[in-house]
Design a protein around this motif. Structure first.
Motif, PDB file in Angstrom:
ATOM      1  N   LEU A 145      23.339  15.705  11.056  1.00  0.00           N
ATOM      2  CA  LEU A 145      22.023  15.521  12.116  1.00  0.00           C
ATOM      3  C   LEU A 145      20.750  15.855  11.406  1.00  0.00           C
ATOM      4  O   LEU A 145      20.688  16.630  10.442  1.00  0.00           O
ATOM      5  CB  LEU A 145      22.283  16.839  13.354  1.00  0.00           C
ATOM      6  N   GLY A 146      19.676  15.009  11.396  1.00  0.00           N
ATOM      7  CA  GLY A 146      18.508  15.265  11.040  1.00  0.00           C
ATOM      8  C   GLY A 146      17.665  16.286  11.698  1.00  0.00           C
ATOM      9  O   GLY A 146      18.379  16.791  13.024  1.00  0.00           O
ATOM     10  N   PRO A 147      16.444  16.636  11.443  1.00  0.00           N
ATOM     11  CA  PRO A 147      15.916  17.940  12.300  1.00  0.00           C
ATOM     12  C   PRO A 147      15.516  17.349  13.597  1.00  0.00           C
ATOM     13  O   PRO A 147      15.038  16.110  13.679  1.00  0.00           O
ATOM     14  CB  PRO A 147      14.633  17.761  11.360  1.00  0.00           C
ATOM     15  N   GLY A 148      15.836  18.068  14.721  1.00  0.00           N
ATOM     16  CA  GLY A 148      15.491  17.825  15.966  1.00  0.00           C
ATOM     17  C   GLY A 148      16.382  16.839  16.866  1.00  0.00           C
ATOM     18  O   GLY A 148      16.253  16.519  17.624  1.00  0.00           O
ATOM     19  N   GLU A 149      17.536  16.336  15.682  1.00  0.00           N
ATOM     20  CA  GLU A 149      18.540  15.559  16.483  1.00  0.00           C
ATOM     21  C   GLU A 149      19.619  16.186  17.276  1.00  0.00           C
ATOM     22  O   GLU A 149      19.855  17.475  17.014  1.00  0.00           O
ATOM     23  CB  GLU A 149      19.050  14.603  15.508  1.00  0.00           C
ATOM     24  N   THR A 150      20.355  15.732  18.229  1.00  0.00           N
ATOM     25  CA  THR A 150      21.112  16.319  18.862  1.00  0.00           C
ATOM     26  C   THR A 150      22.566  15.385  18.630  1.00  0.00           C
ATOM     27  O   THR A 150      22.682  14.222  18.809  1.00  0.00           O
ATOM     28  CB  THR A 150      20.905  15.893  20.490  1.00  0.00           C
ATOM     29  N   GLY A 151      23.618  16.189  18.724  1.00  0.00           N
ATOM     30  CA  GLY A 151      25.105  15.392  18.498  1.00  0.00           C
ATOM     31  C   GLY A 151      25.949  15.970  19.492  1.00  0.00           C
ATOM     32  O   GLY A 151      25.728  17.052  20.110  1.00  0.00           O
ATOM     33  N   VAL A 152      26.886  15.064  19.770  1.00  0.00           N
ATOM     34  CA  VAL A 152      27.877  15.425  20.843  1.00  0.00           C
ATOM     35  C   VAL A 152      29.344  15.565  20.322  1.00  0.00           C
ATOM     36  O   VAL A 152      29.528  14.530  19.550  1.00  0.00           O
ATOM     37  CB  VAL A 152      27.865  14.325  22.006  1.00  0.00           C
ATOM     38  N   ALA A 153      30.043  16.472  20.666  1.00  0.00           N
ATOM     39  CA  ALA A 153      31.487  16.607  20.164  1.00  0.00           C
ATOM     40  C   ALA A 153      32.341  16.724  21.718  1.00  0.00           C
ATOM     41  O   ALA A 153      32.299  17.510  22.213  1.00  0.00           O
ATOM     42  CB  ALA A 153      31.798  17.694  19.496  1.00  0.00           C
ATOM     43  N   VAL A 154      32.920  15.641  21.858  1.00  0.00           N
ATOM     44  CA  VAL A 154      33.776  15.505  22.956  1.00  0.00           C
ATOM     45  C   VAL A 154      35.168  16.194  22.560  1.00  0.00           C
ATOM     46  O   VAL A 154      35.823  15.603  21.681  1.00  0.00           O
ATOM     47  CB  VAL A 154      33.874  14.071  23.604  1.00  0.00           C
ATOM     48  N   THR A 155      35.569  17.219  23.194  1.00  0.00           N
ATOM     49  CA  THR A 155      36.783  17.818  22.623  1.00  0.00           C
ATOM     50  C   THR A 155      37.524  18.507  23.832  1.00  0.00           C
ATOM     51  O   THR A 155      37.552  17.766  25.109  1.00  0.00           O
ATOM     52  CB  THR A 155      36.330  18.854  21.723  1.00  0.00           C
ATOM     53  N   HIS A 156      38.122  19.584  23.879  1.00  0.00           N
ATOM     54  CA  HIS A 156      39.115  20.007  24.987  1.00  0.00           C
ATOM     55  C   HIS A 156      38.863  21.497  25.407  1.00  0.00           C
ATOM     56  O   HIS A 156      38.339  22.118  24.346  1.00  0.00           O
ATOM     57  CB  HIS A 156      40.796  19.934  24.460  1.00  0.00           C
ATOM     58  N   GLY A 157      39.428  22.002  26.222  1.00  0.00           N
ATOM     59  CA  GLY A 157      38.877  23.093  26.718  1.00  0.00           C
ATOM     60  C   GLY A 157      39.188  24.549  25.796  1.00  0.00           C
ATOM     61  O   GLY A 157      38.394  25.192  25.744  1.00  0.00           O
ATOM     62  N   ALA A 158      40.310  24.484  25.611  1.00  0.00           N
ATOM     63  CA  ALA A 158      40.839  25.744  25.147  1.00  0.00           C
ATOM     64  C   ALA A 158      40.535  25.610  23.407  1.00  0.00           C
ATOM     65  O   ALA A 158      39.806  26.563  23.043  1.00  0.00           O
ATOM     66  CB  ALA A 158      42.296  25.973  25.125  1.00  0.00           C
ATOM     67  N   ALA A 159      40.531  24.447  22.955  1.00  0.00           N
ATOM     68  CA  ALA A 159      40.034  24.397  21.572  1.00  0.00           C
ATOM     69  C   ALA A 159      38.533  24.449  21.386  1.00  0.00           C
ATOM     70  O   ALA A 159      38.135  24.936  20.517  1.00  0.00           O
ATOM     71  CB  ALA A 159      40.376  22.852  20.996  1.00  0.00           C
ATOM     72  N   ALA A 160      37.765  24.133  22.342  1.00  0.00           N
ATOM     73  CA  ALA A 160      36.484  24.136  22.205  1.00  0.00           C
ATOM     74  C   ALA A 160      36.090  25.712  22.254  1.00  0.00           C
ATOM     75  O   ALA A 160      35.001  26.170  21.523  1.00  0.00           O
ATOM     76  CB  ALA A 160      35.776  23.439  23.519  1.00  0.00           C
ATOM     77  N   ARG A 161      36.604  26.527  22.982  1.00  0.00           N
ATOM     78  CA  ARG A 161      36.440  27.739  23.274  1.00  0.00           C
ATOM     79  C   ARG A 161      36.513  28.616  21.634  1.00  0.00           C
ATOM     80  O   ARG A 161      35.646  29.169  21.089  1.00  0.00           O
ATOM     81  CB  ARG A 161      37.174  28.674  24.142  1.00  0.00           C
ATOM     82  N   ALA A 162      37.730  28.428  21.244  1.00  0.00           N
ATOM     83  CA  ALA A 162      38.142  28.681  19.837  1.00  0.00           C
ATOM     84  C   ALA A 162      37.168  28.361  18.610  1.00  0.00           C
ATOM     85  O   ALA A 162      36.900  29.189  17.908  1.00  0.00           O
ATOM     86  CB  ALA A 162      39.656  28.469  19.639  1.00  0.00           C
ATOM     87  N   GLY A 163      36.842  26.901  18.858  1.00  0.00           N
ATOM     88  CA  GLY A 163      36.167  26.537  17.673  1.00  0.00           C
ATOM     89  C   GLY A 163      34.610  26.793  17.855  1.00  0.00           C
ATOM     90  O   GLY A 163      34.055  27.234  16.838  1.00  0.00           O
ATOM     91  N   LEU A 164      33.958  27.024  19.289  1.00  0.00           N
ATOM     92  CA  LEU A 164      32.801  27.589  19.079  1.00  0.00           C
ATOM     93  C   LEU A 164      32.346  29.029  18.803  1.00  0.00           C
ATOM     94  O   LEU A 164      31.419  29.232  18.083  1.00  0.00           O
ATOM     95  CB  LEU A 164      31.834  27.252  20.541  1.00  0.00           C
ATOM     96  N   VAL A 165      33.426  30.025  18.998  1.00  0.00           N
ATOM     97  CA  VAL A 165      33.307  31.295  18.462  1.00  0.00           C
ATOM     98  C   VAL A 165      33.486  31.343  16.953  1.00  0.00           C
ATOM     99  O   VAL A 165      32.613  32.215  16.465  1.00  0.00           O
ATOM    100  CB  VAL A 165      34.079  32.137  19.209  1.00  0.00           C
TER     101      VAL A 165
END
Length: 204
Positions: A145-165
C-alpha cells in the motif's frame, strides 16, 4: 502535524454465509461456496467497502472467500488477488462434523473447541501456524500500500482473529478474548504516524 504521512488502512473482511455456517458444520479448509444469504451479504457489504476507495483486494483462495472478494472487487473496480495464506484453519478430523456430532463424539473436545483451544486437534494446524501465515500476508499487503491507501483482505473468522493479534504484536491467547466475527463482518486496522498499527474498529 500538517506534514504527517496519510495513514494506511487494512480492512479484514470475513466471507459471507455458507450452508455449513447455517448448519453449524465445521468447515476448516473444506471448500464450501456461499449460500444465497451469503451472496446477498457479499453484495450488500461490497458498496460499503468500495466507498473506502481500496486500491487492493486480496483474498483467501477458498470459494467462500473468493466469491465474497469478487463482489467487493467488482464494486470497487478492482481485480482481486488470491492468497492461500489467508485460508481458514485446517481443522483436521473435526472438519465436516456438526457441532452436535463433535459433542456426541467427544464432549471434552467439543468444549475445548468452543473455547477456541485448538491446540492438539488431530491433523489440524496449530494456532501459531495460522497466526504466522495470516500475519505474514497482512504485512505483505501493508507493504504493497502507498501512503493513505486502503487494502482489503477477505479471510475467515477464526483465522482473522489469530492473524490480527499476531499482526498487532499482541499475545496469541488474546484472540480467544475477541468475539467471533460475523459473516461479512469487518475489522479495521490503521497505521499510526510512528509506523505501528492499531485496531481501529472490530466486527462492524
Amino acid at each position: 502535524m500538517g506534514n504527517e504521512t496519510p495513514a494506511r488502512r487494512i480492512v479484514l473482511l470475513r466471507h459471507g454465509r455458507t450452508a455449513w455456517n447455517a448448519a453449524h458444520r465445521i468447515q476448516g479448509q473444506i471448500d464450501v461456496e456461499l449460500d444465497d444469504v451469503g451472496v446477498d451479504q457479499a453484495r450488500s457489504v461490497a458498496p460499503l467497502i468500495a466507498a473506502l476507495e481500496p486500491t487492493l483486494v486480496w483474498s483467501s483462495d477458498l470459494a467462500r472467500a473468493r466469491m465474497t472478494a469478487d463482489e467487493v472487487a467488482k464494486e470497487a473496480g478492482l481485480v482481486p488477488s488470491y492468497d492461500a495464506r489467508l485460508r481458514e484453519f485446517t481443522l483436521g478430523e473435526f472438519e465436516g462434523l456438526t457441532h452436535d456430532e463433535l459433542r456426541v463424539r467427544d464432549a471434552g473436545a467439543f468444549d475445548r473447541f468452543r473455547r477456541d483451544e485448538w491446540v492438539g486437534i488431530p491433523g489440524a494446524e496449530s494456532p501459531l501456524e495460522v497466526a504466522d501465515r495470516i500475519s505474514a500476508a497482512l504485512h505483505d499487503l501493508a507493504d504493497a500500500l502507498g501512503p493513505g491507501e486502503t487494502g482489503v483482505a477477505v479471510t475467515h473468522g477464526a483465522a482473522a482473529r489469530a492473524g490480527l493479534v499476531a499482526f498487532l504484536g499482541w499475545p496469541l491467547a488474546t484472540a480467544r478474548d475477541l468475539r467471533a466475527i460475523g459473516n461479512c463482518g469487518r475489522v479495521f486496522l490503521e497505521q499510526r504516524p510512528t509506523g505501528d498499527w492499531l485496531l481501529a474498529a472490530y466486527n462492524l
